[in-house]
Design a protein around this motif. Structure first.
Motif, short mmCIF file in Angstrom:
data_model
loop_
_atom_site.label_atom_id
_atom_site.label_comp_id
_atom_site.label_asym_id
_atom_site.label_seq_id
_atom_site.Cartn_x
_atom_site.Cartn_y
_atom_site.Cartn_z
N ASP A 10 0.81 -1.24 0.00
CA ASP A 10 0.00 0.00 0.00
C ASP A 10 0.83 1.28 0.00
N ASP A 11 2.16 1.20 -0.16
CA ASP A 11 2.98 2.39 -0.34
C ASP A 11 2.80 2.90 -1.77
N HIS A 12 2.90 4.21 -1.95
CA HIS A 12 2.88 4.80 -3.29
C HIS A 12 4.32 5.00 -3.73
N ARG A 26 0.54 2.08 -6.69
CA ARG A 26 0.45 1.56 -5.33
C ARG A 26 0.99 0.14 -5.30
N VAL A 27 1.75 -0.20 -4.28
CA VAL A 27 2.32 -1.54 -4.15
C VAL A 27 1.21 -2.50 -3.73
N LEU A 80 9.99 5.33 -2.93
CA LEU A 80 8.79 5.77 -2.24
C LEU A 80 8.52 7.23 -2.55
N LEU A 81 7.23 7.57 -2.70
CA LEU A 81 6.85 8.97 -2.90
C LEU A 81 6.63 9.62 -1.54
N ASP A 82 7.23 10.80 -1.36
CA ASP A 82 7.07 11.54 -0.12
C ASP A 82 5.61 11.98 0.01
N ASN A 86 4.98 14.70 -2.74
CA ASN A 86 4.76 13.75 -3.84
C ASN A 86 5.97 13.62 -4.77
N LYS A 87 7.17 13.65 -4.19
CA LYS A 87 8.40 13.46 -4.94
C LYS A 87 9.15 12.25 -4.38
N PRO A 88 10.02 11.60 -5.18
CA PRO A 88 10.73 10.41 -4.69
C PRO A 88 11.65 10.73 -3.51
#
Length: 112
Positions: A10-12, A26-27, A80-82, A86-88
């Motif tokens: 559920d990580d983006h 989404r994972v 992972l997106l912060d 919304n950045k890596p």
């Protein structure tokens, strides 16, 4: 024993290399022993599948044919997106007493 992965279900994430580079999703699930993640809608592969049962096809058995599903991506090829911008970002850990939480290295915000 497999090393635990910092990416969880559920990580983006954003894909950093390969045919889906730059796409986000989404994972869906992880395989820590193989160091792979399955991302929703990315790395789509086609597979031939047999029907599960002729009698059960009306009751919910899966139909046969060529199906498309998500393939595995190596964990080193996703970031992972912060949640804040919304950045890596890379992932670290922080301890507050007995509780341990994941932290975005980019902004320092807690994840989850």
């Amino acid at each position: 024993m497999a090393k635990s992965m910092r990416i969880r279900k559920d990580d983006h994430v954003v894909v950093t290399s390969g045919k889906d580079r730059g796409k986000t999703g989404r994972v869906l699930r992880t395989e820590p022993k193989r160091r792979r993640v399955f991302v929703e809608g990315l790395n789509i592969v086609k597979r031939a599948q047999r029907p599960t049962s002729v009698k059960d096809s009306q009751k919910g058995g899966e139909a046969g044919g060529i199906i498309e599903k998500e393939g595995p991506i190596h964990v080193s090829n996703v970031m992972l997106l912060d949640p804040q911008d919304n950045k890596p970002t890379r992932i670290g850990t922080r301890r507050d007493g007995a509780k341990r939480e994941r932290v975005a290295k980019r902004t320092g915000t807690a994840i989850d």
